[in-house]
Enzyme design. Structure first.
Site, mmCIF file in Angstrom:
data_model
loop_
_atom_site.group_PDB
_atom_site.id
_atom_site.type_symbol
_atom_site.label_atom_id
_atom_site.label_comp_id
_atom_site.label_asym_id
_atom_site.label_seq_id
_atom_site.Cartn_x
_atom_site.Cartn_y
_atom_site.Cartn_z
ATOM 1 N NE ARG A 1 -2.536 -7.333 -4.457
ATOM 2 C CZ ARG A 1 -3.603 -7.353 -3.049
ATOM 3 N NH1 ARG A 1 -2.905 -7.801 -2.043
ATOM 4 N NH2 ARG A 1 -4.785 -7.409 -3.451
ATOM 5 C CG HIS B 1 -1.945 -1.016 1.242
ATOM 6 N ND1 HIS B 1 -1.982 -1.885 2.488
ATOM 7 C CD2 HIS B 1 -2.787 -1.477 0.275
ATOM 8 C CE1 HIS B 1 -3.071 -2.749 2.361
ATOM 9 N NE2 HIS B 1 -3.449 -2.549 0.970
ATOM 10 C CB SER C 1 -4.131 -6.850 4.541
ATOM 11 O OG SER C 1 -3.612 -5.714 3.952
ATOM 12 C CE LYS D 1 -14.042 -7.285 4.782
ATOM 13 N NZ LYS D 1 -13.396 -6.564 3.428
HETATM 14 P P1 ADP Z 1 -9.859 -4.205 -0.003
HETATM 15 O O1 ADP Z 1 -10.200 -4.698 1.341
HETATM 16 O O2 ADP Z 1 -10.407 -3.109 -0.852
HETATM 17 O O3 ADP Z 1 -9.233 -5.214 -0.900
HETATM 18 P P2 ADP Z 1 -6.939 -3.714 0.660
HETATM 19 O O4 ADP Z 1 -6.643 -3.074 1.934
HETATM 20 O O5 ADP Z 1 -6.823 -5.176 0.360
HETATM 21 O O6 ADP Z 1 -8.405 -3.346 -0.062
HETATM 22 O O7 ADP Z 1 -6.232 -2.910 -0.647
HETATM 23 C C1 ADP Z 1 -6.542 -1.474 -1.000
HETATM 24 C C2 ADP Z 1 -5.998 -1.447 -2.320
HETATM 25 O O8 ADP Z 1 -4.471 -1.768 -2.235
HETATM 26 C C3 ADP Z 1 -6.542 -2.192 -3.321
HETATM 27 O O9 ADP Z 1 -6.486 -1.751 -4.589
HETATM 28 C C4 ADP Z 1 -5.351 -3.239 -3.598
HETATM 29 O O10 ADP Z 1 -5.362 -4.004 -4.761
HETATM 30 C C5 ADP Z 1 -4.260 -2.756 -3.319
HETATM 31 N N1 ADP Z 1 -3.146 -3.384 -2.717
HETATM 32 C C6 ADP Z 1 -3.196 -4.258 -1.672
HETATM 33 N N2 ADP Z 1 -1.903 -4.674 -1.519
HETATM 34 C C7 ADP Z 1 -1.034 -4.483 -2.586
HETATM 35 C C8 ADP Z 1 0.245 -4.730 -2.912
HETATM 36 N N3 ADP Z 1 1.188 -5.568 -2.397
HETATM 37 N N4 ADP Z 1 0.784 -4.205 -4.016
HETATM 38 C C9 ADP Z 1 -0.109 -3.116 -4.771
HETATM 39 N N5 ADP Z 1 -1.347 -2.730 -4.287
HETATM 40 C C10 ADP Z 1 -1.747 -3.260 -3.183
#
Ligand code: ADP
Length: 161
Positions: A91, A18, A129, A42
């Protein structure tokens, strides 16, 4: 006109994946609002306030990054904050398919808001995450996956770790 992007997500917790997306997007936008989705239905690992606190720590020296939380539609949050862009990270092909549907629905609901995608660097493609949470729950060391300014020992998840 000021270019504001909203970067929405669960950020449970915020990872170096992120962080890298935000740092790269700062060259494209004047201001980025990291919007922590607070979904009452959630169950999360870290409470919303803890997630916000961690992210604020990461960007404490970057005034162009704001941290907030929201409930409801992401496009409504964008409108409320005068943001014309929705930022997301990609990703994998699976991410793309998921994001495509959301972005197309958002475009229908809010034609003035553009979704912008940044492709992850290969070193971060495997970081998500869910895995970081599982490591923390299992008592492992997840520090390499979270920004260096975040000390995971300072925060408590729902398992009381
Ligand atoms: P959500 O709960 O909406 O999936 P996340 O917190 O998992 O949200 O992620 C928020 C954003 O960050 C999403 O667009 C996700 O694709 C992106 N993201 C998460 N991990 C990575 C990573 N390792 N590299 C690039 N983008 C990421």
């Amino acid at each position: 006109m000021k270019k504001t992007a909203v970067f929405p997500g669960s950020f449970d917790p915020f990872t170096i994946g992120h962080e890298a997306i935000i740092n790269r997007a700062l060259s494209m936008f004047d201001e980025i609002i990291i919007a922590v989705g607070a979904n009452a239905l959630k169950k999360s690992f870290y409470p919303v306030d803890t997630r916000k606190e961690m992210i604020n720590k990461v960007f404490q020296n970057e005034p162009r990054v704001k941290v907030d939380h929201y409930e409801g539609l992401t496009v409504d949050f964008c409108k409320k904050n005068g943001a014309g862009f929705l930022l997301r990270g990609l990703r994998t092909a699976a991410d793309f398919e998921f994001e495509r549907a959301i972005a197309q629905v958002n475009k229908e609901m809010a034609p003035d808001i553009e979704s912008v995608f940044i492709l992850t660097v290969p070193e971060h493609a495997h970081i998500n995450s869910t895995i970081v949470r599982d490591i923390i729950r299992s008592g492992g060391d997840a520090s390499r996956f979270v920004p260096s300014s975040v000390n995971l020992k300072d925060y408590y998840g729902d398992e009381g770790l």
